[in-house]
Design a protein around this motif. Structure first.
Motif, PDB file in Angstrom:
ATOM      1  N   ASN A   6       0.818  -1.214   0.000  1.00  0.00           N
ATOM      2  CA  ASN A   6       0.000   0.000   0.000  1.00  0.00           C
ATOM      3  C   ASN A   6       0.853   1.265   0.000  1.00  0.00           C
ATOM      4  O   ASN A   6       0.318   2.361  -0.011  1.00  0.00           O
ATOM      5  CB  ASN A   6      -0.924   0.019   1.214  1.00  0.00           C
ATOM      6  N   ARG A   7       2.137   1.120   0.036  1.00  0.00           N
ATOM      7  CA  ARG A   7       3.040   2.272   0.097  1.00  0.00           C
ATOM      8  C   ARG A   7       3.281   2.796  -1.309  1.00  0.00           C
ATOM      9  O   ARG A   7       3.773   2.073  -2.174  1.00  0.00           O
ATOM     10  CB  ARG A   7       4.342   1.837   0.751  1.00  0.00           C
ATOM     11  N   VAL A   8       2.943   4.068  -1.520  1.00  0.00           N
ATOM     12  CA  VAL A   8       3.066   4.684  -2.839  1.00  0.00           C
ATOM     13  C   VAL A   8       3.854   5.979  -2.705  1.00  0.00           C
ATOM     14  O   VAL A   8       3.559   6.813  -1.837  1.00  0.00           O
ATOM     15  CB  VAL A   8       1.665   4.969  -3.434  1.00  0.00           C
ATOM     16  N   PHE A   9       4.840   6.149  -3.574  1.00  0.00           N
ATOM     17  CA  PHE A   9       5.619   7.388  -3.580  1.00  0.00           C
ATOM     18  C   PHE A   9       4.739   8.526  -4.075  1.00  0.00           C
ATOM     19  O   PHE A   9       4.054   8.411  -5.087  1.00  0.00           O
ATOM     20  CB  PHE A   9       6.843   7.235  -4.489  1.00  0.00           C
ATOM     21  N   VAL A  10       4.757   9.651  -3.324  1.00  0.00           N
ATOM     22  CA  VAL A  10       3.952  10.814  -3.691  1.00  0.00           C
ATOM     23  C   VAL A  10       4.830  11.900  -4.311  1.00  0.00           C
ATOM     24  O   VAL A  10       4.589  12.333  -5.432  1.00  0.00           O
ATOM     25  CB  VAL A  10       3.204  11.379  -2.463  1.00  0.00           C
ATOM     26  N   ALA A  11       5.857  12.336  -3.575  1.00  0.00           N
ATOM     27  CA  ALA A  11       6.731  13.410  -4.060  1.00  0.00           C
ATOM     28  C   ALA A  11       7.937  13.506  -3.137  1.00  0.00           C
ATOM     29  O   ALA A  11       7.963  12.928  -2.056  1.00  0.00           O
ATOM     30  CB  ALA A  11       5.982  14.737  -4.082  1.00  0.00           C
ATOM     31  N   ASN A  12       8.917  14.269  -3.577  1.00  0.00           N
ATOM     32  CA  ASN A  12      10.028  14.609  -2.696  1.00  0.00           C
ATOM     33  C   ASN A  12       9.601  15.800  -1.856  1.00  0.00           C
ATOM     34  O   ASN A  12       8.905  16.701  -2.341  1.00  0.00           O
ATOM     35  CB  ASN A  12      11.279  14.945  -3.499  1.00  0.00           C
ATOM     36  N   LEU A  13      10.018  15.818  -0.625  1.00  0.00           N
ATOM     37  CA  LEU A  13       9.644  16.902   0.286  1.00  0.00           C
ATOM     38  C   LEU A  13      10.118  18.252  -0.241  1.00  0.00           C
ATOM     39  O   LEU A  13       9.426  19.263  -0.108  1.00  0.00           O
ATOM     40  CB  LEU A  13      10.218  16.628   1.685  1.00  0.00           C
ATOM     41  N   SER A  14      11.246  18.274  -0.909  1.00  0.00           N
ATOM     42  CA  SER A  14      11.781  19.530  -1.449  1.00  0.00           C
ATOM     43  C   SER A  14      10.944  20.059  -2.620  1.00  0.00           C
ATOM     44  O   SER A  14      11.003  21.240  -2.948  1.00  0.00           O
ATOM     45  CB  SER A  14      13.228  19.329  -1.896  1.00  0.00           C
ATOM     46  N   ASP A  15      10.142  19.202  -3.248  1.00  0.00           N
ATOM     47  CA  ASP A  15       9.317  19.630  -4.378  1.00  0.00           C
ATOM     48  C   ASP A  15       7.990  20.254  -3.955  1.00  0.00           C
ATOM     49  O   ASP A  15       7.260  20.779  -4.805  1.00  0.00           O
ATOM     50  CB  ASP A  15       9.022  18.437  -5.302  1.00  0.00           C
ATOM     51  N   VAL A  16       7.662  20.168  -2.671  1.00  0.00           N
ATOM     52  CA  VAL A  16       6.395  20.725  -2.181  1.00  0.00           C
ATOM     53  C   VAL A  16       6.723  21.791  -1.133  1.00  0.00           C
ATOM     54  O   VAL A  16       6.897  21.486   0.043  1.00  0.00           O
ATOM     55  CB  VAL A  16       5.499  19.616  -1.570  1.00  0.00           C
ATOM     56  N   PRO A  17       6.833  23.066  -1.549  1.00  0.00           N
ATOM     57  CA  PRO A  17       7.161  24.118  -0.583  1.00  0.00           C
ATOM     58  C   PRO A  17       6.019  24.332   0.413  1.00  0.00           C
ATOM     59  O   PRO A  17       4.886  23.934   0.184  1.00  0.00           O
ATOM     60  CB  PRO A  17       7.368  25.357  -1.452  1.00  0.00           C
ATOM     61  N   LYS A  18       6.367  24.982   1.537  1.00  0.00           N
ATOM     62  CA  LYS A  18       5.343  25.284   2.542  1.00  0.00           C
ATOM     63  C   LYS A  18       4.241  26.144   1.939  1.00  0.00           C
ATOM     64  O   LYS A  18       4.497  26.948   1.043  1.00  0.00           O
ATOM     65  CB  LYS A  18       5.961  26.003   3.744  1.00  0.00           C
ATOM     66  N   ASP A  19       3.043  25.963   2.447  1.00  0.00           N
ATOM     67  CA  ASP A  19       1.851  26.700   2.021  1.00  0.00           C
ATOM     68  C   ASP A  19       1.530  26.452   0.545  1.00  0.00           C
ATOM     69  O   ASP A  19       1.163  27.357  -0.187  1.00  0.00           O
ATOM     70  CB  ASP A  19       2.001  28.199   2.307  1.00  0.00           C
ATOM     71  N   SER A  20       1.692  25.186   0.129  1.00  0.00           N
ATOM     72  CA  SER A  20       1.345  24.819  -1.241  1.00  0.00           C
ATOM     73  C   SER A  20       0.708  23.431  -1.235  1.00  0.00           C
ATOM     74  O   SER A  20       0.705  22.740  -0.218  1.00  0.00           O
ATOM     75  CB  SER A  20       2.571  24.838  -2.143  1.00  0.00           C
TER      76      SER A  20
END
Length: 176
Positions: free
Chosen positions: A69-83
């Motif tokens: 059930n584990r699925v990669f979503v994104a790298n943390l660096s690709d999702v800035p705060k407040d987005s």
């Protein structure tokens, strides 16, 4: 003299079925199929079923937790705060939304309004999830409806961050 009919035990000289109800009882069957015999066979069957399922129970307890059930979503660096960003989970047909809050928390929910399945968007100014179809508002903290026609909360997607990567690991339909 007329021949006397010999009647069996508990027989009445009548053809009425209600009088001869005891004809269907046989003492041998009564002893063979009593409550004690029934309970013995019931307990025996229960023990047999329990022993037959024991190997499956042991396998279930000893099985390692799989990451299916584990699925990669994104790298943390690709999702800035407040987005926010959209992804799919648990299948490719189930849209979801990931929000990196102003406080640095990661929240993810199914991206379908629980009212009429319209897409839900992150509203930065108010820090809520908005369904534009009928002005439905959901709390970013817990997915519960704040205003509008939705009555049920958005299904929560559980996240895990490992080595800078964000993974979706589970889903809860009803949550707090």
């Amino acid at each position: 003299m007329a021949e006397d009919k010999k009647l069996g035990r508990n027989k009445k000289d009548s053809n009425d079925d209600m009088i001869n109800l005891v004809d269907n009882l046989n003492r041998d069957d009564d002893v063979k199929y009593n409550r004690r015999a029934f309970l013995k066979s019931t307990v025996g069957a229960s023990v047999a079923i329990g022993l037959a399922t024991l190997p499956f129970s042991v396998l279930a307890l000893n099985s390692k937790k799989d990451d299916s059930n584990r699925v990669f979503v994104a790298n943390l660096s690709d999702v800035p705060k407040d987005s926010s960003m959209n992804f799919t989970y648990p299948t490719k047909d189930d849209p979801a939304i990931l929000v990196h809050t102003k406080q640095g928390e990661l929240k993810a929910y199914n991206n379908k309004c629980t009212h009429l399945q319209c897409p839900v968007f992150y509203e930065k100014e108010e820090s809520v999830l908005l369904c534009p179809c009928h002005k439905g508002y959901f709390s970013l903290d817990n997915g519960h409806p704040l205003a509008g026609p939705p009555q049920r909360e958005l299904p929560l997607i559980e996240l895990q961050v490992k080595d800078g990567a964000i993974f979706a690991v589970g889903r809860k339909i009803r949550h707090e």
